[in-house]
Design a protein around this motif. Structure first.
Motif, PDB file in Angstrom:
ATOM      1  N   SER A   1       0.482  -0.929  -0.407  1.00  0.00           N
ATOM      2  CA  SER A   1      -0.387   0.413  -0.013  1.00  0.00           C
ATOM      3  C   SER A   1       0.786   1.104  -0.381  1.00  0.00           C
ATOM      4  O   SER A   1       1.994   1.742   0.528  1.00  0.00           O
ATOM      5  N   GLY A   2       0.354   2.226  -0.550  1.00  0.00           N
ATOM      6  CA  GLY A   2       1.259   3.019  -0.826  1.00  0.00           C
ATOM      7  C   GLY A   2       2.402   4.074  -1.854  1.00  0.00           C
ATOM      8  O   GLY A   2       2.732   4.659  -1.427  1.00  0.00           O
ATOM      9  N   LEU A   3       2.560   2.798  -2.620  1.00  0.00           N
ATOM     10  CA  LEU A   3       3.529   2.856  -3.684  1.00  0.00           C
ATOM     11  C   LEU A   3       3.510   3.490  -4.847  1.00  0.00           C
ATOM     12  O   LEU A   3       4.260   3.925  -5.899  1.00  0.00           O
ATOM     13  N   GLY A   4       1.592   3.457  -5.192  1.00  0.00           N
ATOM     14  CA  GLY A   4       1.624   4.170  -6.426  1.00  0.00           C
ATOM     15  C   GLY A   4       1.223   3.326  -7.487  1.00  0.00           C
ATOM     16  O   GLY A   4       0.624   3.859  -8.569  1.00  0.00           O
ATOM     17  N   LYS A   5      -0.168   2.119  -6.594  1.00  0.00           N
ATOM     18  CA  LYS A   5      -0.853   2.001  -7.902  1.00  0.00           C
ATOM     19  C   LYS A   5      -1.696   2.256  -8.200  1.00  0.00           C
ATOM     20  O   LYS A   5      -1.812   2.147  -9.242  1.00  0.00           O
ATOM     21  N   THR A   6      -2.759   3.000  -7.332  1.00  0.00           N
ATOM     22  CA  THR A   6      -3.242   3.425  -8.055  1.00  0.00           C
ATOM     23  C   THR A   6      -3.139   4.816  -9.022  1.00  0.00           C
ATOM     24  O   THR A   6      -3.820   5.374  -9.605  1.00  0.00           O
ATOM     25  N   HIS A   7      -2.264   5.575  -8.584  1.00  0.00           N
ATOM     26  CA  HIS A   7      -1.602   6.711  -9.446  1.00  0.00           C
ATOM     27  C   HIS A   7      -1.623   6.384 -10.429  1.00  0.00           C
ATOM     28  O   HIS A   7      -2.152   6.667 -11.619  1.00  0.00           O
TER      29      HIS A   7
ATOM     30  N   ILE B   1       6.167  -3.307  -7.849  1.00  0.00           N
ATOM     31  CA  ILE B   1       6.457  -2.160  -7.938  1.00  0.00           C
ATOM     32  C   ILE B   1       7.116  -2.051  -6.174  1.00  0.00           C
ATOM     33  O   ILE B   1       6.038  -2.481  -5.308  1.00  0.00           O
ATOM     34  N   GLN B   2       8.719  -1.926  -6.227  1.00  0.00           N
ATOM     35  CA  GLN B   2       8.813  -2.001  -4.443  1.00  0.00           C
ATOM     36  C   GLN B   2       9.186  -0.550  -4.224  1.00  0.00           C
ATOM     37  O   GLN B   2       8.824   0.166  -5.105  1.00  0.00           O
ATOM     38  N   PRO B   3       9.801  -0.479  -2.638  1.00  0.00           N
ATOM     39  CA  PRO B   3       8.996   0.608  -2.270  1.00  0.00           C
ATOM     40  C   PRO B   3      10.980   1.698  -2.385  1.00  0.00           C
ATOM     41  O   PRO B   3      11.506   1.301  -3.611  1.00  0.00           O
ATOM     42  N   PRO B   4      10.373   3.505  -2.819  1.00  0.00           N
ATOM     43  CA  PRO B   4      11.461   3.533  -3.593  1.00  0.00           C
ATOM     44  C   PRO B   4      13.001   3.666  -2.961  1.00  0.00           C
ATOM     45  O   PRO B   4      12.791   4.009  -1.742  1.00  0.00           O
ATOM     46  N   ASP B   5      14.012   3.941  -3.817  1.00  0.00           N
ATOM     47  CA  ASP B   5      15.509   4.399  -3.029  1.00  0.00           C
ATOM     48  C   ASP B   5      15.326   5.552  -3.051  1.00  0.00           C
ATOM     49  O   ASP B   5      14.227   6.744  -3.006  1.00  0.00           O
ATOM     50  N   PHE B   6      16.746   5.893  -2.330  1.00  0.00           N
ATOM     51  CA  PHE B   6      16.276   7.069  -1.302  1.00  0.00           C
ATOM     52  C   PHE B   6      16.316   8.424  -2.467  1.00  0.00           C
ATOM     53  O   PHE B   6      16.173   9.517  -2.520  1.00  0.00           O
ATOM     54  N   GLU B   7      17.664   8.349  -3.925  1.00  0.00           N
ATOM     55  CA  GLU B   7      16.982   9.530  -4.312  1.00  0.00           C
ATOM     56  C   GLU B   7      15.392   9.652  -5.038  1.00  0.00           C
ATOM     57  O   GLU B   7      15.307  10.959  -5.452  1.00  0.00           O
ATOM     58  N   THR B   8      14.710   8.263  -5.368  1.00  0.00           N
ATOM     59  CA  THR B   8      12.831   8.441  -5.630  1.00  0.00           C
ATOM     60  C   THR B   8      12.565   9.604  -4.898  1.00  0.00           C
ATOM     61  O   THR B   8      11.671  10.125  -4.912  1.00  0.00           O
ATOM     62  N   ARG B   9      13.070   8.866  -3.513  1.00  0.00           N
ATOM     63  CA  ARG B   9      12.236   9.255  -2.051  1.00  0.00           C
ATOM     64  C   ARG B   9      12.376  11.576  -2.352  1.00  0.00           C
ATOM     65  O   ARG B   9      11.432  11.818  -2.312  1.00  0.00           O
TER      66      ARG B   9
ATOM     67  N   LYS C   1      11.268   5.229   4.727  1.00  0.00           N
ATOM     68  CA  LYS C   1      11.430   4.638   3.082  1.00  0.00           C
ATOM     69  C   LYS C   1      10.061   3.741   2.195  1.00  0.00           C
ATOM     70  O   LYS C   1      10.783   3.393   1.517  1.00  0.00           O
ATOM     71  N   SER C   2       9.757   3.531   3.045  1.00  0.00           N
ATOM     72  CA  SER C   2       8.624   2.413   2.048  1.00  0.00           C
ATOM     73  C   SER C   2       7.650   2.978   1.890  1.00  0.00           C
ATOM     74  O   SER C   2       6.815   1.814   0.790  1.00  0.00           O
ATOM     75  N   ASN C   3       7.297   4.105   2.070  1.00  0.00           N
ATOM     76  CA  ASN C   3       6.147   4.573   1.511  1.00  0.00           C
ATOM     77  C   ASN C   3       5.941   5.461   1.005  1.00  0.00           C
ATOM     78  O   ASN C   3       5.938   6.711   1.436  1.00  0.00           O
ATOM     79  N   ILE C   4       5.777   6.027  -0.264  1.00  0.00           N
ATOM     80  CA  ILE C   4       5.098   7.095  -0.822  1.00  0.00           C
ATOM     81  C   ILE C   4       3.520   7.999  -0.468  1.00  0.00           C
ATOM     82  O   ILE C   4       4.111   9.182  -0.569  1.00  0.00           O
ATOM     83  N   ARG C   5       3.591   7.653  -0.085  1.00  0.00           N
ATOM     84  CA  ARG C   5       1.752   8.024  -0.071  1.00  0.00           C
ATOM     85  C   ARG C   5       2.798   9.021   1.803  1.00  0.00           C
ATOM     86  O   ARG C   5       2.100   9.551   1.959  1.00  0.00           O
ATOM     87  N   GLN C   6       2.842   8.063   2.198  1.00  0.00           N
ATOM     88  CA  GLN C   6       3.086   8.777   4.274  1.00  0.00           C
ATOM     89  C   GLN C   6       3.981   9.692   3.792  1.00  0.00           C
ATOM     90  O   GLN C   6       4.647  10.786   4.747  1.00  0.00           O
TER      91      GLN C   6
ATOM     92  N   ALA D   1       6.506  13.096  13.565  1.00  0.00           N
ATOM     93  CA  ALA D   1       7.629  12.115  15.106  1.00  0.00           C
ATOM     94  C   ALA D   1       6.082  10.989  14.395  1.00  0.00           C
ATOM     95  O   ALA D   1       7.425  10.125  15.179  1.00  0.00           O
ATOM     96  N   ASP D   2       5.178  11.536  14.839  1.00  0.00           N
ATOM     97  CA  ASP D   2       4.510   9.994  14.894  1.00  0.00           C
ATOM     98  C   ASP D   2       4.510   9.195  13.866  1.00  0.00           C
ATOM     99  O   ASP D   2       4.142   7.928  14.369  1.00  0.00           O
ATOM    100  N   VAL D   3       5.301   9.606  12.703  1.00  0.00           N
ATOM    101  CA  VAL D   3       5.188   8.369  11.256  1.00  0.00           C
ATOM    102  C   VAL D   3       7.108   7.891  11.797  1.00  0.00           C
ATOM    103  O   VAL D   3       6.950   7.840  10.568  1.00  0.00           O
ATOM    104  N   LEU D   4       7.601   8.968  12.022  1.00  0.00           N
ATOM    105  CA  LEU D   4       9.507   8.119  11.845  1.00  0.00           C
ATOM    106  C   LEU D   4       9.659   7.121  12.306  1.00  0.00           C
ATOM    107  O   LEU D   4       8.813   6.309  13.399  1.00  0.00           O
TER     108      LEU D   4
END
Length: 433
Positions: free
Chosen positions: A138-144, A258-266, A294-299, A328-331
């Motif tokens: 979830s949150g990696l851009g499938k719906t997009h 679709i995998q979690p984005p790397d640092f540059e993509t983030r 690191k793991s969620n575009i939506r985040q 702080a709550d999502v770090l």
């Protein structure tokens, strides 16, 4: 008040974390913000119709009140109205799908293949990859990507009929059609599509009538050379309660993950979102967010929205300290997740496409009972908690009930390879970092 609309996404994010995905998409996501009166502590929210208004007022108002308190730091009275009672201005329309284009999609190594496949489908429907099956967390851009296909086709092929539907909504529409004795209209609606886009197809798994209907819909469209695009949180072979005939068909075309984005993509995602929000974030702040989330575009996008809201509401500057306070709550502290009973229940419910709350409830349908027994088995296997404590966690069931459940499951696993696979899959997923 502009700040209300700018932080509305934070209220949605808070609600999303507190209820099931199905409940969120069915109810909360359909609400639009209308007006906020800080002086009198009143917020006006708009719902689609009377039925939504009554349900949200009765079932979800306390959650929304708490969300407002968390975001704004004070309690608001919520005035929940319908579109007929209060016309929602175009400026705050809840339809944000037009922003989801291929141009706005940040491409990196983690999603390059899925993006290219979606682009090919939009350019040449039913001739590139059919079906196209995109999966990822979830949150990696499938719906997009689904929205991007729809928007591109509607722009360039105005004669095409494009239908977008979520898996759980397909089930709800079928139930309603059966109740109204209008299944013929239901058949025609989906089988006349030139392109059918189904988001979260995993939610039809385990639902016999829905799978039967979707099987015939899939066949009808495929034989007519119409395009089908599906998304899921896992590949077809891992949707354990999906019928084999559907699993096979989903694998006919192209499967892209679709995998979690790397640092540059983030970093690129953060900067694009900040640019869209007209927020100037220093490079060190972008680096800080990218290293922590690191793991969620939506985040990531939610973090940027939250930082902007914090800056507006507190008249602050976009520093690392402000970013740290705002999110702080999502770090993410990079430590592996603890294998808790909640995690086991959530993963089991995901596997069987049911509400996690059902596993703790008194419901005794065959599907829920089967999932509950497996969850109890996995809980005992991983946590080694006393049986009385396991019973307490599963709705207050007594010691003898847990013993009976474990005995039945162990007997079934001994002679059922498919059930063993399901258990092994659940254990693997709850132990994943």
């Amino acid at each position: 008040m502009d700040s209300f609309f700018q932080v509305w996404g934070l209220i949605l994010d808070y609600c999303k974390d507190k209820i099931t995905e199905v409940a969120y998409k069915t109810w909360i996501a359909k609400i639009s913000p209308r007006e906020l009166d800080f002086d009198n502590g009143v917020a006006v929210l708009v719902t689609p119709n009377d039925f939504y208004q009554k349900t949200i007022d009765k079932c979800y108002k306390p959650l929304l009140v708490k969300a407002f308190e968390e975001v704004f730091g004070s309690v608001f009275d919520l005035d929940i109205v319908t579109q007929k009672q209060e016309k929602t201005p175009n400026a705050i329309s809840n339809n944000f799908t037009s922003e989801f284009s291929f141009e706005n999609y940040i491409v990196g190594p983690s999603n390059k293949f899925a993006h290219a496949a979606a682009l090919a489908v939009a350019a040449n429907p039913s001739h590139a990859y059919n079906p196209l099956f995109i999966y990822g967390n979830s949150g990696l851009g499938k719906t997009h990507l689904l929205y991007a296909i729809r928007n591109d086709v509607e722009k360039n092929r105005s004669n095409f009929t494009v239908i977008y539907i979520k898996g759980d909504e397909f089930t709800n529409e079928l139930i309603d059609a059966i109740r109204r004795n209008s299944t013929i209209d239901f058949h025609l609606k989906y089988r006349k599509a030139d392109i059918l886009l189904v988001d979260d197809i995993q939610f039809i798994a385990g639902k016999n009538a829905t799978q039967e209907e979707f099987f015939h819909t899939f066949n009808s469209l495929y034989e007519a050379n119409k395009q089908i695009v599906l998304t899921s949180d896992r590949p077809p072979k891992e949707i354990r309660t999906l019928e084999e005939r559907l699993r096979t068909r989903f694998e006919w075309g192209l499967i892209a993950d679709i995998q979690p984005p790397d640092f540059e993509t983030r970093i690129a995602l953060i900067k694009r979102k900040a640019e869209n929000l007209k927020l100037k974030l220093p490079n060190e702040v972008c680096d800080f967010i990218a290293k922590k989330l690191k793991s969620n575009i939506r985040q990531l996008e939610g973090a940027v929205k939250k930082i902007k809201a914090y800056i507006i509401l507190n008249n602050a500057k976009p520093t690392i300290q402000v970013a740290q306070t705002a999110i702080a709550d999502v770090l993410n502290n990079d430590s592996p997740p603890l294998v808790t009973i909640d995690r086991i229940i959530n993963e089991t419910a995901r596997t069987f496409s049911i509400d996690p709350k059902d596993l703790r409830s008194a419901k005794r349908s065959a599907r829920i009972s089967k999932a509950r027994k497996i969850a109890i088995h996995v809980t005992r296997l991983i946590t080694q908690l006393p049986l009385a404590e396991i019973g307490k966690q599963f709705g207050g069931r007594d010691h003898s009930t847990i013993v009976y459940s474990l005995t039945q499951t162990e007997g079934a696993l001994a002679c059922d390879p498919q059930k063993r696979e399901i258990v092994e899959d659940i254990i693997k997923n709850v132990r994943m970092v």
